[in-house]
Design an enzyme around this catalytic site. Structure first.
Site, PDB file in Angstrom:
ATOM      1  N   PRO A  70       0.821  -1.221   0.000  1.00 46.36           N
ATOM      2  CG  PRO A  70      -0.733  -1.564   1.694  1.00 46.36           C
ATOM      3  CD  PRO A  70       0.590  -2.039   1.204  1.00 46.36           C
ATOM      4  CD  GLU A  71       4.784   2.709  -2.588  1.00 44.92           C
ATOM      5  OE1 GLU A  71       5.002   3.853  -3.014  1.00 44.92           O
ATOM      6  OE2 GLU A  71       5.608   1.785  -2.666  1.00 44.92           O
TER       7      GLU A  71
ATOM      8  CE  LYS B  16       3.584   5.329   2.110  1.00 47.42           C
ATOM      9  NZ  LYS B  16       4.757   4.491   2.430  1.00 47.42           N
TER      10      LYS B  16
ATOM     11  NE  ARG C 207      10.415   1.386   4.021  1.00 45.85           N
ATOM     12  CZ  ARG C 207       9.652   2.465   4.163  1.00 45.85           C
ATOM     13  NH1 ARG C 207       8.439   2.456   3.693  1.00 45.85           N
ATOM     14  NH2 ARG C 207      10.117   3.528   4.779  1.00 45.85           N
TER      15      ARG C 207
END
Length: 267
Positions: A2-3, A51, A255
């Protein structure tokens, strides 16, 4: 993953299904909200902010949720079997006579007074898909820390809201710069303004779809230029895409970073 575009689409679908309808079921499965009952209240609307998801209900209340890395809201018709994960992953259920909205694996779920939503989202920079999008403000925030690597600066939601690891990698590739390039080296010239323009255009292109693409329309070789394509040839130069253990992101939430060593030489 999800972005900003995924969250915008989720908000749009939740809003279409719930806004203006009265809740017939309310089940918030986190300890601090276990006794909250929103039944009988009308949903005023659902909006995204970066977000974050804000579900506003009658009585001046907002249910604030965040999808994190693996969260999702699913919509189901009456009698339809819920499919989104095992039952123990459900964190929220909001239902009307026509629809059940079920939130899975939501790392953030809290109830706020609507007039105090800023306590949850007030720290965010301009939202790429919001009415407050301001590329000049985003540029000023990005360049306020000139020694910071570009990848880290793009992921910082205080600079601009909606960029995640996928878009970070793709935008750096499209700009032809390494994610490790200090922002200060790009402060002059058109690289950063073009990057922000690419960001706004790509999120707008993808906000109505879940199969995100950043390559040219009609390019059947790949949907993305570098993200998730480690060891595959670059679509521009043919060099093998690399992924590194040198991560970007907040401590504890690092990440992996993907890039083309030819098109994006490291400083």
């Amino acid at each position: 993953m999800p972005e900003g575009d995924t969250v915008w689409l989720t908000a749009s679908r939740l809003d279409a299904a719930l806004a203006g309808r009265r809740l017939t079921r309310s089940d918030l499965r986190v300890p601090r909200l276990a006794t909250v009952d929103l039944r009988g209240r009308t949903v005023a609307g659902v909006v995204s902010r970066g977000k974050h998801l804000l579900t506003r209900v009658e009585g001046g209340l907002t249910l604030h949720s965040h999808l994190g890395m693996e969260g999702a809201w699913r919509l189901f018709a009456p009698g339809e079997r819920w499919r989104g994960g095992p039952g123990h992953q459900i964190r929220a259920v909001l239902a009307t006579d026509e629809t059940s909205a079920v939130g899975y694996r939501l790392p953030k779920l809290e109830l706020l007074c609507t007039d105090r939503e800023s306590t949850a989202v007030g720290h965010l920079g301009p939202d790429l898909l919001g009415p407050d999008w301001d590329p000049a403000e985003a540029l000023a925030r990005l360049t306020a820390s000139p020694a910071r690597p570009l990848g880290d600066a793009l992921l910082d939601q205080r600079n601009l809201a909606g960029i995640g690891n996928v878009y970070m990698a793709e935008l750096c590739f499209l700009a032809g710069v390494s994610p490790w390039t200090p922002v200060g080296e790009l402060a002059e010239g058109e690289t950063l303004p073009r990057l922000l323009d690419h960001a706004a255009r790509l999120l707008a292109r993808n906000r109505d779809r879940y199969d995100r693409t950043t390559t040219a329309p009609g390019d059947r070789r790949a949907r993305l230029h570098v993200y998730g394509r480690a060891r595959r040839p670059c679509l521009v130069c043919g060099t093998a895409i690399r992924v590194t253990a040198d991560h970007h992101g907040e401590p504890g939430r690092e990440r992996p970073t993907y890039w083309c060593p030819h098109c994006q030489p490291r400083p």
